[in-house]
Motif scaffolding. Structure first.
Motif, PDB file in Angstrom:
ATOM      1  N   ASN A 269       0.784  -1.228   0.000  1.00 20.77           N
ATOM      2  CA  ASN A 269       0.000   0.000   0.000  1.00 20.77           C
ATOM      3  C   ASN A 269       0.817   1.279   0.000  1.00 20.77           C
ATOM      4  O   ASN A 269       0.306   2.334  -0.379  1.00 20.77           O
ATOM      5  CB  ASN A 269      -0.932   0.002   1.220  1.00 20.77           C
ATOM      6  CG  ASN A 269      -2.010  -1.056   1.135  1.00 20.77           C
ATOM      7  OD1 ASN A 269      -2.981  -0.905   0.413  1.00 20.77           O
ATOM      8  ND2 ASN A 269      -1.822  -2.152   1.866  1.00 20.77           N
ATOM      9  N   ARG A 295      -1.798   5.897   8.154  1.00 19.51           N
ATOM     10  CA  ARG A 295      -1.932   6.100   6.708  1.00 19.51           C
ATOM     11  C   ARG A 295      -2.635   4.914   6.054  1.00 19.51           C
ATOM     12  O   ARG A 295      -3.530   5.091   5.225  1.00 19.51           O
ATOM     13  CB  ARG A 295      -0.554   6.304   6.079  1.00 19.51           C
ATOM     14  CG  ARG A 295      -0.567   6.442   4.559  1.00 19.51           C
ATOM     15  CD  ARG A 295      -1.209   7.717   4.083  1.00 19.51           C
ATOM     16  NE  ARG A 295      -0.427   8.860   4.500  1.00 19.51           N
ATOM     17  CZ  ARG A 295       0.637   9.311   3.831  1.00 19.51           C
ATOM     18  NH1 ARG A 295       1.023   8.716   2.708  1.00 19.51           N
ATOM     19  NH2 ARG A 295       1.296  10.354   4.268  1.00 19.51           N
ATOM     20  N   GLN A 298      -6.430   4.822   6.569  1.00 20.25           N
ATOM     21  CA  GLN A 298      -7.240   5.842   5.914  1.00 20.25           C
ATOM     22  C   GLN A 298      -7.960   5.327   4.673  1.00 20.25           C
ATOM     23  O   GLN A 298      -8.830   6.010   4.146  1.00 20.25           O
ATOM     24  CB  GLN A 298      -6.359   7.046   5.538  1.00 20.25           C
ATOM     25  CG  GLN A 298      -5.885   7.845   6.741  1.00 20.25           C
ATOM     26  CD  GLN A 298      -4.884   8.925   6.365  1.00 20.25           C
ATOM     27  OE1 GLN A 298      -4.444   9.028   5.223  1.00 20.25           O
ATOM     28  NE2 GLN A 298      -4.513   9.738   7.347  1.00 20.25           N
ATOM     29  N   TYR A 299      -7.607   4.129   4.205  1.00 19.82           N
ATOM     30  CA  TYR A 299      -8.276   3.592   3.033  1.00 19.82           C
ATOM     31  C   TYR A 299      -9.736   3.290   3.356  1.00 19.82           C
ATOM     32  O   TYR A 299     -10.083   2.867   4.459  1.00 19.82           O
ATOM     33  CB  TYR A 299      -7.574   2.323   2.546  1.00 19.82           C
ATOM     34  CG  TYR A 299      -6.230   2.579   1.918  1.00 19.82           C
ATOM     35  CD1 TYR A 299      -6.130   3.003   0.599  1.00 19.82           C
ATOM     36  CD2 TYR A 299      -5.050   2.411   2.648  1.00 19.82           C
ATOM     37  CE1 TYR A 299      -4.893   3.261   0.027  1.00 19.82           C
ATOM     38  CE2 TYR A 299      -3.813   2.657   2.078  1.00 19.82           C
ATOM     39  CZ  TYR A 299      -3.753   3.081   0.761  1.00 19.82           C
ATOM     40  OH  TYR A 299      -2.519   3.331   0.200  1.00 19.82           O
ATOM     41  N   ASP A 300     -10.595   3.509   2.375  1.00 17.57           N
ATOM     42  CA  ASP A 300     -12.026   3.265   2.537  1.00 17.57           C
ATOM     43  C   ASP A 300     -12.256   1.766   2.714  1.00 17.57           C
ATOM     44  O   ASP A 300     -12.016   0.994   1.796  1.00 17.57           O
ATOM     45  CB  ASP A 300     -12.779   3.765   1.302  1.00 17.57           C
ATOM     46  CG  ASP A 300     -14.285   3.561   1.423  1.00 17.57           C
ATOM     47  OD1 ASP A 300     -14.753   3.031   2.452  1.00 17.57           O
ATOM     48  OD2 ASP A 300     -14.989   3.922   0.468  1.00 17.57           O
ATOM     49  N   ALA A 304     -11.434  -0.917  -0.178  1.00 14.07           N
ATOM     50  CA  ALA A 304     -10.025  -1.338  -0.126  1.00 14.07           C
ATOM     51  C   ALA A 304      -9.894  -2.775   0.337  1.00 14.07           C
ATOM     52  O   ALA A 304     -10.711  -3.284   1.098  1.00 14.07           O
ATOM     53  CB  ALA A 304      -9.237  -0.414   0.799  1.00 14.07           C
ATOM     54  N   VAL A 306      -7.159  -4.455   2.261  1.00 11.31           N
ATOM     55  CA  VAL A 306      -5.929  -4.209   3.005  1.00 11.31           C
ATOM     56  C   VAL A 306      -5.597  -5.418   3.864  1.00 11.31           C
ATOM     57  O   VAL A 306      -6.402  -5.872   4.672  1.00 11.31           O
ATOM     58  CB  VAL A 306      -6.048  -2.952   3.892  1.00 11.31           C
ATOM     59  CG1 VAL A 306      -4.748  -2.714   4.656  1.00 11.31           C
ATOM     60  CG2 VAL A 306      -6.389  -1.735   3.038  1.00 11.31           C
TER      61      VAL A 306
END
Length: 385
Positions: A269, A295, A298-300, A304, A306
Motif C-alpha cells: 500500500n 496512513r 485511511q483507506y475506505d 479497499a 488491506v
C-alpha cells in the motif's frame, strides 16, 4: 549506540478482524573481548497464512526469542547460528502442525464473518471443518523476517524466509537533508527468478503467471501459495516451500538512522519513498510506526482490500569516525545529526508499543488477515463409508 523502537499494527480489511501477524523484540547479552558486556538487539515480524496461520506466527515469535537467546553468544552472528535458529523454529512449528489446536477462528466459506472451525482427523490427514460440510486441510505456516543489531560490531544481520521486507534509511554523505533508502532483502516468491529456478528445477510444483506456486499432483494439487519460503509447512516443503533463510549483513555507520521492517501489507500500500517520508517527518520511532499504520487505515474499508500490517521502526544513533564506503555498501559515514521529533497523533484503530521488549501476536481487532495460501475452493466433506 542508542537504539529505540516503535511498533504498530492493524488487521486491515481483508478477513473480518482476524490478524495473523505477530512480532518479536528482545535483547541478548553477549561478551566481547576482555569480558566487556554488549547487547544484540533482536527484532522480528511474522506473517502467518492459511487456516491456523495466527497460531503459526504467534508460536514463531516466541520460538525465535527462545532460540536466539540460546544460540547468540558473540557480537557477530554467523550463518551457522542463523540456520540453526531457523531450523529449530521450524521444528517447533512442525510439532504444532502434528498436534494442532482443537479449534481455530477463520473466515466463513459462505459469509463475510469469522467462524469457529474444528479439528477433524481422517487416517493420516487432518482438517479443520465447518458446518458439517466444509473441510480445509491443515497446512499453515508463517514468514519470518528477523533483524539483529549488534552494538559492539555495529553490524546489522538481516535473515528471512518469505515476503516481508526491511529497508535502511540513511543520510546522504554529501547532503544531510536527503535520506537514502536501501532495500535490505529480496522477496522469496516466484517472481524472484532465482527462487523460480530453484523450485522448478528441484520440486514437483507449477509456477503460475500470477506468481503462485502449486503442487503438481497429490491431495494438495489444488492448493496454491504465493511465496517460496516459509516456516512450518510439512507438506508444501516437499514442493519447494522451504524454511531455509537468506542472510545479509550491513555495517552500520553514523549516517544510518532507521530500519523499517514490516509484513507485506505495508509494502502493498505504500512505496518506499512514502514510508521514508513518514518516518523522517515524525522522527520518533513510536510516532513513525503509528503514522504508517494511520496512513494505511485511511483507506475506505468498503472498497479497499488491506492485508494485515505489522511494522517495527528501529532508530539508532551511531557515533564513529568518518569513513568512505566501499562500492556496494549500504551507507557512508559522517557525524550523526539527530532528526527532530515533532509531536504526532496516533491512530485509534491500531495497536502500538515501544520501549519494553517482548513477543506477541499483533493485537488489533479491527480488520483482516493475510491469506497467502489458497485452495481453489472450499472442499465439501465426503461421507465416510
Amino acid at each position: 549506540m542508542n537504539i529505540q523502537y516503535g511498533l504498530s499494527d492493524t488487521a486491515g480489511t481483508r478477513y473480518y478482524g482476524l490478524n495473523q501477524d505477530a512480532y518479536m523484540t528482545c535483547r541478548v547479552p553477549v561478551k566481547e573481548k576482555q569480558d566487556v558486556a554488549s547487547i544484540v538487539h533482536c527484532f522480528g515480524v511474522f506473517d502467518g497464512h492459511s487456516i491456523g496461520g495466527d497460531v503459526a506466527s504467534g508460536a514463531a515469535a516466541k520460538s525465535f526469542e527462545k532460540h536466539l537467546g540460546k544460540r547468540i553468544t558473540s557480537p557477530t552472528v554467523d550463518d551457522k547460528v542463523v540456520s540453526a535458529v531457523f531450523k529449530s523454529v521450524h521444528q517447533d512449528l512442525l510439532a504444532i502442525y502434528d498436534n494442532p489446536p482443537a479449534s481455530v477462528s477463520y473466515a466463513s466459506p459462505s459469509a463475510n464473518k469469522l467462524v469457529k472451525w474444528t479439528l477433524r482427523k481422517a487416517g493420516q490427514m487432518q482438517f479443520y471443518t465447518y458446518g458439517g460440510k466444509y473441510d480445509r486441510p491443515i497446512e499453515f505456516g508463517t514468514t519470518a523476517l528477523v533483524v539483529l543489531v549488534a552494538e559492539a560490531a555495529k553490524e546489522c544481520t538481516i535473515c528471512w524466509a518469505g515476503d516481508s521486507r526491511a529497508i535502511l534509511l540513511s543520510r546522504d554523505e554529501e547532503d544531510d537533508e536527503f535520506i537514502e533508502v536501501t532495500n535490505l532483502n529480496e522477496l522469496h516468491n516466484a517472481r524472484n527468478l532465482k527462487e523460480k529456478k530453484r523450485v522448478e528445477s528441484g520440486f514437483p510444483a507449477v509456477i503460475h503467471s500470477d506468481g503462485y506456486l502449486q503442487p503438481k499432483d497429490g491431495y494438495y494439487k489444488n492448493m496454491q501459495i504465493n511465496m517460496t519460503r516459509a516456516l512450518g509447512h510439512r507438506v508444501l516443503e516437499k514442493f519447494g516451500v522451504v524454511p531455509d533463510p537468506s542472510v545479509k549483513r550491513v555495517k552500520l555507520t553514523s549516517n544510518d538512522q532507521f530500519i523499517v521492517l514490516a509484513t507485506d501489507g505495508l509494502w502493498e500500500n505504500l512505496s518506499d519513498a512514502e514510508v521514508r517520508d513518514i518516518v523522517v517527518e515524525h522522527g520518533n520511532p513510536k510516532h513513525a510506526a503509528n503514522a504508517l499504520i494511520e496512513r494505511i487505515s485511511q483507506y475506505d474499508p468498503s472498497s479497499a482490500d488491506v492485508d494485515n500490517v505489522t511494522v517495527l521502526v528501529v532508530s539508532f544513533e551511531i557515533i564513529g569516525p568518518k569513513v568512505v564506503a566501499a562500492a556496494g555498501s549500504a551507507s557512508t559515514s559522517s557525524s550523526s545529526m539527530p532528526i527532530p521529533i515533532p509531536s504526532s497523533k496516533t491512530s485509534s484503530s491500531a495497536s502500538s508499543s515501544s520501549g519494553s521488549l517482548k513477543t506477541s501476536n499483533s493485537k488489533n481487532k479491527t480488520g483482516a488477515s493475510p491469506e497467502e495460501v489458497k485452495p481453489s475452493s472450499p472442499t465439501k466433506k465426503k461421507k465416510s463409508k
